[in-house]
Design a protein around this motif. Structure first.
Motif, PDB file in Angstrom:
ATOM      1  N   LYS A  37     -10.449  -2.234  12.158  1.00  0.00           N
ATOM      2  CA  LYS A  37     -11.844  -1.799  12.279  1.00  0.00           C
ATOM      3  C   LYS A  37     -12.817  -2.937  11.991  1.00  0.00           C
ATOM      4  O   LYS A  37     -13.763  -3.189  12.740  1.00  0.00           O
ATOM      5  N   GLN A  38     -12.564  -3.650  10.888  1.00  0.00           N
ATOM      6  CA  GLN A  38     -13.466  -4.736  10.497  1.00  0.00           C
ATOM      7  C   GLN A  38     -13.367  -5.914  11.462  1.00  0.00           C
ATOM      8  O   GLN A  38     -14.377  -6.528  11.826  1.00  0.00           O
ATOM      9  N   VAL A  98      -7.883  -0.566   8.299  1.00  0.00           N
ATOM     10  CA  VAL A  98      -9.139  -1.141   7.809  1.00  0.00           C
ATOM     11  C   VAL A  98      -9.385  -2.499   8.457  1.00  0.00           C
ATOM     12  O   VAL A  98     -10.496  -2.797   8.911  1.00  0.00           O
ATOM     13  N   VAL A  99      -8.339  -3.339   8.505  1.00  0.00           N
ATOM     14  CA  VAL A  99      -8.477  -4.677   9.085  1.00  0.00           C
ATOM     15  C   VAL A  99      -8.841  -4.589  10.567  1.00  0.00           C
ATOM     16  O   VAL A  99      -9.709  -5.324  11.044  1.00  0.00           O
ATOM     17  N   THR A 101       0.791  -1.236   0.000  1.00  0.00           N
ATOM     18  CA  THR A 101       0.000   0.000   0.000  1.00  0.00           C
ATOM     19  C   THR A 101       0.823   1.285   0.000  1.00  0.00           C
ATOM     20  O   THR A 101       0.572   2.168  -0.825  1.00  0.00           O
ATOM     21  N   ALA A 106     -10.028   1.746   0.030  1.00  0.00           N
ATOM     22  CA  ALA A 106      -9.731   2.471   1.264  1.00  0.00           C
ATOM     23  C   ALA A 106      -8.401   3.213   1.161  1.00  0.00           C
ATOM     24  O   ALA A 106      -8.238   4.293   1.741  1.00  0.00           O
ATOM     25  N   LYS A 142      -6.489  -9.084  -0.474  1.00  0.00           N
ATOM     26  CA  LYS A 142      -7.573  -9.032   0.517  1.00  0.00           C
ATOM     27  C   LYS A 142      -8.014 -10.442   0.900  1.00  0.00           C
ATOM     28  O   LYS A 142      -8.216 -11.303   0.049  1.00  0.00           O
ATOM     29  N   ALA A 156      -2.687   2.080   5.864  1.00  0.00           N
ATOM     30  CA  ALA A 156      -4.133   2.135   5.646  1.00  0.00           C
ATOM     31  C   ALA A 156      -4.786   0.757   5.701  1.00  0.00           C
ATOM     32  O   ALA A 156      -5.862   0.592   6.293  1.00  0.00           O
ATOM     33  N   ASN A 157      -4.125  -0.234   5.102  1.00  0.00           N
ATOM     34  CA  ASN A 157      -4.702  -1.584   5.082  1.00  0.00           C
ATOM     35  C   ASN A 157      -4.914  -2.126   6.484  1.00  0.00           C
ATOM     36  O   ASN A 157      -5.938  -2.731   6.789  1.00  0.00           O
ATOM     37  N   SER A 158      -3.936  -1.902   7.349  1.00  0.00           N
ATOM     38  CA  SER A 158      -4.023  -2.427   8.708  1.00  0.00           C
ATOM     39  C   SER A 158      -5.126  -1.733   9.500  1.00  0.00           C
ATOM     40  O   SER A 158      -5.820  -2.360  10.301  1.00  0.00           O
ATOM     41  N   THR A 199      -4.262  -4.641   0.399  1.00  0.00           N
ATOM     42  CA  THR A 199      -5.456  -5.302   0.940  1.00  0.00           C
ATOM     43  C   THR A 199      -6.740  -4.638   0.467  1.00  0.00           C
ATOM     44  O   THR A 199      -7.655  -5.300  -0.002  1.00  0.00           O
ATOM     45  N   ASP A 200      -6.818  -3.318   0.596  1.00  0.00           N
ATOM     46  CA  ASP A 200      -8.044  -2.607   0.211  1.00  0.00           C
ATOM     47  C   ASP A 200      -7.685  -1.392  -0.633  1.00  0.00           C
ATOM     48  O   ASP A 200      -7.447  -0.295  -0.102  1.00  0.00           O
TER      49      ASP A 200
END
Length: 329
Positions: A185-186, A182-183, A104, A129, A149, A178-180, A125-126
Motif C-alpha cells: 500500500k505504502q 502495508v508495504v 509477524t 498495523a 521497519k 500483514a507487513n507485506s 515491520t509494522d
C-alpha cells in the motif's frame, strides 16, 4: 576464656548464619535456573535464524547461558500459521519468563494466546498495523519488541540506482502477511509520486512464488522484495525466474543478496537479534514489558552482488559499488 554456654551460642549462631547463607545461595541459583525463554519463528530462513541466534548470544553475554542457568526452547512453525497458534498456546502453558516471537505471524499468534506472559516480538515491520501494540510508545500491556521497519523512500532510491530508467516495479508477496500488505500500500503511493507504477503478484504459498514471478515477465523493469517471510524462505525460486527473464531483483533483506538479488539496503538481522536480546534481558531482570517502548534499528547496510547483476541484465555503477557495505563475490 568463653564459658561452654557462650561457645555453644556462638556455634549455634554460626550454624544458623551458614544455613541462611546456603538457603539464599540455593534460592538465587534456583531463580536463575527457572529463567525460561521460549522462541517461536514462523519459518526458518537466514534473516530469521540470525535474529534467533542474536537473541541467544545476547542472553549469554548477559550471563544467561542455555543449559546452565537458562532454559531455552526454540520451535519453527514451518510457515504454517495454524502450527504457530498451536506452539504459541503450548508456550503460554509453560508460563516462561518471556516468549520471543520472530516475524509477524508468530507474534500475532503469541499475542492472541496470552495477556500475561511477557512477549517480545522481533522482525515485525509494522507492529501497530499487525495489532501487536496500539502505538510505538510503551504499550502498558505484556508486549514490546523490535521492528525491522525500513524507510521506503530509501528503498525506492536504491531501485532507481540499480535500474535508472525503471517505470514499472514488480513485487511478489504473501497477501496473508500483514507487513507485506502495508508495504504494498505504502510503496504504491510513494512510487506513483515519482512517476513509477507498482505491479503486484500474490504468492500465498511458497510454491506460488515461481509462478507469481513469471506472471510479471514483460510487465516490469525490476522486481522488489520486502522482508516477506514466505518469499524470503524460497528466494531461489524467484532468483531463477529473474535470471532467466533478465529482470533485476532488489531486496530489503541483505541475506537475499547472497542468494541472488542484485542489491539490498537493509538491516543486519544478527544485530536486530542482539537488540531484541537486550530487551529480553531487561525483562528477565524485572522490567515490565509494558513500560518498554517498541524499538527499530537505524543501522542500514548496502549489499550488492555484481555477478547477480550480470545474470539479470544490469551493470552496477561505480558509485553504487563504492557505497556498498558489502560486495558479494
Amino acid at each position: 576464656m568463653k564459658s561452654f554456654t557462650q561457645a555453644a551460642k556462638a556455634a549455634t549462631f554460626t550454624l544458623i548464619a551458614g544455613a541462611a547463607a546456603l538457603t539464599f545461595a540455593t534460592g538465587a541459583a534456583h531463580a536463575a535456573e527457572t529463567a525460561t525463554v521460549e522462541v517461536l519463528s514462523i519459518v526458518e530462513h537466514p534473516a530469521l535464524d540470525a535474529i534467533r541466534d542474536g537473541v541467544r548470544d545476547e542472553l549469554k553475554a548477559a550471563g544467561y547461558d542455555a543449559g546452565k542457568n537458562l532454559k531455552w526452547e526454540y520451535q519453527s512453525a514451518q510457515g504454517n500459521t495454524g502450527t504457530a497458534a498451536q506452539i504459541a498456546r503450548k508456550f503460554v502453558g509453560d508460563n516462561p519468563s518471556a516468549i520471543v516471537a520472530i516475524a509477524t505471524p508468530s507474534a500475532q499468534a503469541v499475542v492472541a494466546a496470552t495477556k500475561t506472559v511477557p512477549v517480545v516480538y522481533s522482525g515485525v515491520t509494522d507492529p501497530v498495523a499487525a495489532q501487536l501494540v496500539k502505538t510505538w510508545a510503551p504499550s502498558g500491556t505484556n508486549v514490546t519488541g523490535v521492528s525491522d521497519k525500513l524507510p521506503l523512500d530509501k528503498q525506492i532510491a536504491l531501485i532507481k540506482r540499480v535500474v535508472p530508467n525503471a517505470k514499472n516495479v514488480g513485487m511478489v508477496y504473501n497477501p496473508g502477511e500483514a507487513n507485506s500488505v502495508v508495504v504494498v500500500k505504502q510503496l504504491k503511493t510513494l512510487l506513483a509520486q515519482q512517476g513509477l507504477t507498482l505491479k503486484e503478484a500474490a504468492a500465498p504459498r511458497t510454491v506460488d512464488i515461481g509462478p507469481a514471478a513469471k506472471s510479471l515477465i514483460g510487465k516490469v523493469d525490476v522486481i522488489y522484495t520486502n522482508t516477506d517471510n514466505n518469499v524470503v524462505s524460497a528466494y531461489e525460486a524467484l532468483v531463477k525466474v529473474a535470471n532467466d527473464a533478465k529482470i533485476p531483483l532488489v531486496a530489503a533483506d541483505t541475506d537475499s543478496v547472497k542468494r541472488g538479488a542484485v542489491a539490498a539496503l537493509g538491516i543486519d538481522y544478527s544485530d536486530l537479534g542482539h537488540q531484541t536480546g537486550k530487551v529480553v534481558v531487561r525483562i528477565l531482570k524485572g522490567e515490565n514489558p509494558g513500560a518498554i517502548a517498541s524499538e527499530t534499528s537505524n543501522k542500514l547496510q548496502l549489499y550488492v552482488n555484481p555477478a547477480a547483476a550480470q545474470k539479470q541484465g544490469v551493470k552496477l555503477s561505480d558509485d553504487l559499488l563504492k557505497d556498498a557495505t558489502t560486495v558479494v563475490k
